[in-house]
Design an enzyme around this catalytic site. Structure first.
Site, PDB file in Angstrom:
ATOM      1  N   HIS A 169       0.839  -1.198   0.000  1.00  0.00           N
ATOM      2  CA  HIS A 169       0.000   0.000   0.000  1.00  0.00           C
ATOM      3  C   HIS A 169       0.874   1.247   0.000  1.00  0.00           C
ATOM      4  O   HIS A 169       0.431   2.341  -0.318  1.00  0.00           O
ATOM      5  CB  HIS A 169      -0.960   0.013   1.198  1.00  0.00           C
ATOM      6  CG  HIS A 169      -0.292   0.235   2.516  1.00  0.00           C
ATOM      7  ND1 HIS A 169       0.583  -0.657   3.072  1.00  0.00           N
ATOM      8  CD2 HIS A 169      -0.346   1.266   3.386  1.00  0.00           C
ATOM      9  CE1 HIS A 169       1.021  -0.188   4.223  1.00  0.00           C
ATOM     10  NE2 HIS A 169       0.477   0.978   4.437  1.00  0.00           N
ATOM     11  N   ARG A 170       2.126   1.072   0.405  1.00  0.00           N
ATOM     12  CA  ARG A 170       3.150   2.112   0.281  1.00  0.00           C
ATOM     13  C   ARG A 170       4.332   1.433  -0.394  1.00  0.00           C
ATOM     14  O   ARG A 170       4.624   0.272  -0.109  1.00  0.00           O
ATOM     15  CB  ARG A 170       3.626   2.574   1.656  1.00  0.00           C
ATOM     16  CG  ARG A 170       2.561   3.286   2.440  1.00  0.00           C
ATOM     17  CD  ARG A 170       2.704   4.749   2.216  1.00  0.00           C
ATOM     18  NE  ARG A 170       1.983   5.508   3.212  1.00  0.00           N
ATOM     19  CZ  ARG A 170       1.577   6.743   3.010  1.00  0.00           C
ATOM     20  NH1 ARG A 170       1.808   7.325   1.863  1.00  0.00           N
ATOM     21  NH2 ARG A 170       0.950   7.395   3.947  1.00  0.00           N
TER      22      ARG A 170
ATOM     23  N   LYS B 139       9.400  -3.116   2.618  1.00  0.00           N
ATOM     24  CA  LYS B 139      10.682  -3.097   3.332  1.00  0.00           C
ATOM     25  C   LYS B 139      10.702  -4.204   4.371  1.00  0.00           C
ATOM     26  O   LYS B 139       9.704  -4.480   5.037  1.00  0.00           O
ATOM     27  CB  LYS B 139      10.800  -1.726   4.030  1.00  0.00           C
ATOM     28  CG  LYS B 139      12.161  -1.407   4.539  1.00  0.00           C
ATOM     29  CD  LYS B 139      13.072  -0.897   3.451  1.00  0.00           C
ATOM     30  CE  LYS B 139      14.503  -0.776   3.926  1.00  0.00           C
ATOM     31  NZ  LYS B 139      15.180  -2.077   4.022  1.00  0.00           N
TER      32      LYS B 139
ATOM     33  N   LYS C 164       4.985  -2.494  11.674  1.00  0.00           N
ATOM     34  CA  LYS C 164       6.116  -1.751  12.248  1.00  0.00           C
ATOM     35  C   LYS C 164       6.326  -0.433  11.495  1.00  0.00           C
ATOM     36  O   LYS C 164       6.441   0.628  12.098  1.00  0.00           O
ATOM     37  CB  LYS C 164       7.371  -2.635  12.136  1.00  0.00           C
ATOM     38  CG  LYS C 164       8.540  -2.211  12.973  1.00  0.00           C
ATOM     39  CD  LYS C 164       9.793  -3.059  12.681  1.00  0.00           C
ATOM     40  CE  LYS C 164       9.648  -4.520  13.057  1.00  0.00           C
ATOM     41  NZ  LYS C 164      10.929  -5.261  12.903  1.00  0.00           N
TER      42      LYS C 164
ATOM     43  N   LYS D  46       9.435  -9.549   3.777  1.00  0.00           N
ATOM     44  CA  LYS D  46      10.525 -10.327   4.387  1.00  0.00           C
ATOM     45  C   LYS D  46      11.048 -11.288   3.332  1.00  0.00           C
ATOM     46  O   LYS D  46      10.287 -11.786   2.501  1.00  0.00           O
ATOM     47  CB  LYS D  46      10.010 -11.128   5.596  1.00  0.00           C
ATOM     48  CG  LYS D  46      11.090 -11.483   6.576  1.00  0.00           C
ATOM     49  CD  LYS D  46      11.327 -10.317   7.510  1.00  0.00           C
ATOM     50  CE  LYS D  46      12.362 -10.599   8.557  1.00  0.00           C
ATOM     51  NZ  LYS D  46      12.430  -9.453   9.492  1.00  0.00           N
TER      52      LYS D  46
HETATM   53  N1  GLU Z   1      15.587  -6.823   9.898  1.00  0.00           N
HETATM   54  C1  GLU Z   1      15.111  -5.636  10.473  1.00  0.00           C
HETATM   55  C2  GLU Z   1      13.714  -5.792  11.014  1.00  0.00           C
HETATM   56  O1  GLU Z   1      13.224  -6.878  11.168  1.00  0.00           O
HETATM   57  C3  GLU Z   1      15.320  -4.433   9.574  1.00  0.00           C
HETATM   58  C4  GLU Z   1      14.407  -4.253   8.431  1.00  0.00           C
HETATM   59  C5  GLU Z   1      14.825  -3.103   7.504  1.00  0.00           C
HETATM   60  O2  GLU Z   1      15.678  -2.312   7.847  1.00  0.00           O
HETATM   61  O3  GLU Z   1      14.258  -3.075   6.418  1.00  0.00           O
HETATM   62  O4  GLU Z   1      13.093  -4.833  11.403  1.00  0.00           O
END
Ligand code: GLU
Length: 456
Positions: free
Chosen positions: A51-52, A56, A80, A92
């Site tokens: 959605h964005r 990440k 998060k 992920k």
């Molecule tokens: N592995 C980290 C997490 O679980 C960093 C993720 C990131 O910087 O994209 O939050």
């Protein structure tokens, strides 16, 4: 946990299902030739939400990686990012292997091949999905990935933003390696600024002298414990690692234990404290703050009722299972939840990505100008007062902002502001009784607003 938080919101029917669903996921399989023959590797990538953009989240190399786990961790990244106002979706990536079974050149070949698979299938680019270090990976792997992307997509001027957590010399950002651990420290500091919250954990005072048990002396746990020990006066009374735990009531030196572990591959024989092979039982010992900073699923129905720590700081992703969370909350434990407490990594990743796509480091344009401005200001103060500032004060005021200072300030600001937001939910809403529910509610509110405004 998400459903529990959603119950406190008035979401239009069906929207929660859209938010919770994984938007796309792939599983790749490839083989590489080794001296003894071909070896097959399996990798996974889940984009929970786009959605964005970009999405990440970390890329982990671990033997137990599997599809469901990657999807769950991708969804945690969505919440998060939304919680800490990082305008990204959640993802992920994982490769099923034990890094210690391979030499460095072999790992480089495997990483490059896995990245090629992801790039070619549209699961890795600065605008679509941007991995970062996670369990079993570090700046080294990120540099290999960035280089692989550059070779395959030489015309992408923003290519360096295809991964974050790169080495500083490869367009990484100052402070990224320690960011998650520092974020844990910031979260705990902010918690201890609110006497009511501290009292709700049946604690008092500040972080000074608090007895901490740490599980996991890796990228996150090491920096968190080192900062808390050196800068806040915490006493690290136990460190739990995969081969056992070290205990010392007078406090362990985090750096000394880390040096020993790096040299000997584990804690057995470490003279810094008393060693026990029963690492998991140390989670249950008496302390003020328990920091699980290793794997998920460490506090479960099997041990939750024996946890004595009144305050649990989730530096790892998902260290407490749903059932255990219910037991701990019923027992009055206060939990600083993962989606808040370990967000420091992705916050600083966001700064790195911005740096990469704007092609200039933070503070570079303004630093000299700021120094000149401050110098003129100090001269005016000195001439008005008719006295000179002492050289130490002058020197501390003069330097203009630089990248490390800006990153630190952005991280601290985001962590404190976010804590204030989630505690406000708990303070003002009877149907939001704890910090985890508050964090999810806050994230869901942000995500649902984005969906509703842009139209489904
Ligand atoms: N592995 C980290 C997490 O679980 C960093 C993720 C990131 O910087 O994209 O939050």
């Amino acid at each position: 946990m998400v459903d529990r938080a959603a119950a406190a919101l008035d979401l239009p029917p069906g929207l929660l299902e859209q938010i919770k669903a994984v938007n796309s996921a792939i599983e790749v399989s490839f083989s590489l030739r080794f001296p003894e023959g071909y070896r097959r590797f399996q990798g996974f990538c889940a984009i929970h939400s786009d959605h964005r953009l970009p999405s990440k989240g970390g890329m982990r190399f671990a033997p137990e990686v599997e599809h469901d786990e990657i999807q769950a961790l991708a969804s945690l990244m969505t919440y998060k990012c939304a919680l800490v106002n990082v305008p990204f979706g959640g993802s992920k990536t994982g490769l099923r292997l034990a890094p210690r079974d391979y030499t460095t050149p072999q790992l480089e070949e495997i990483t490059r091949r896995f990245s090629r698979e992801l790039i070619q299938k549209g699961f890795l680019s600065p605008s679509r999905n941007v991995p970062a270090p996670d369990m079993g990976t570090s700046a080294r792997e990120m540099a290999w990935i960035a280089d692989t992307y550059r070779v395959l997509r030489p015309d992408d001027i923003d290519g360096l933003g295809c991964v974050t957590g790169k080495p500083l010399s490869q367009s990484g950002i100052a402070g990224r390696a320690e960011a998650t651990g520092r974020g844990v420290q910031c979260g705990l500091r902010e918690f201890f600024l609110h006497p009511d919250d501290v009292a709700s954990a049946k604690l008092s005072g500040t972080l000074e002298g608090k007895r901490v048990i740490l599980q996991g002396l890796g990228k996150v746990g090491y920096h968190a414990a080192r900062c808390l020990e050196a800068e806040d006066g915490c006493r690290i009374v136990a460190i739990i690692e995969s081969d056992g735990a070290l205990y010392s009531e007078t406090g362990l030196s985090v750096d000394a234990v880390k040096c020993y572990k790096d040299e000997h591959g584990g804690l057995v024989g470490c003279p810094e404290g008393t060693f026990t092979q029963e690492g998991a039982s140390v989670l249950e010992r008496d302390c003020d703050i328990l920091i699980p900073a290793a794997l998920e699923g460490q506090i479960t129905l099997a041990n939750a009722s024996r946890i004595r720590a009144p305050l649990i700081a989730e530096a790892a992703n998902g260290p407490i299972t749903y059932g255990a969370d219910e037991i701990l909350r019923a027992a009055g434990k206060i939990i600083l939840p993962d989606l808040y407490l370990n967000a420091g990594g992705v916050i600083v990743s966001f700064f790195e990505w911005i740096k990469n796509i704007q092609h200039i480091s933070f503070g570079r344009l303004a630093r000299r100008l700021e120094e000149a401005h401050t110098r003129r200001l100090l001269e005016a103060i000195e001439s008005t007062a008719g006295t000179q500032l002492d050289p130490a004060t002058r020197d501390s005021l003069l330097p203009g902002v630089n990248e490390p200072a800006l990153v630190r300030s952005g991280l601290e600001d985001t962590m404190s502001y976010t804590y204030q937001e989630i505690r406000e939910w708990v303070r003002t809403r009877n149907d939001v009784p704890d910090l985890r529910t508050a964090a999810y509610a806050d994230a869901l509110q942000t995500i649902s607003q984005t969906y509703l405004e842009m139209g489904l």
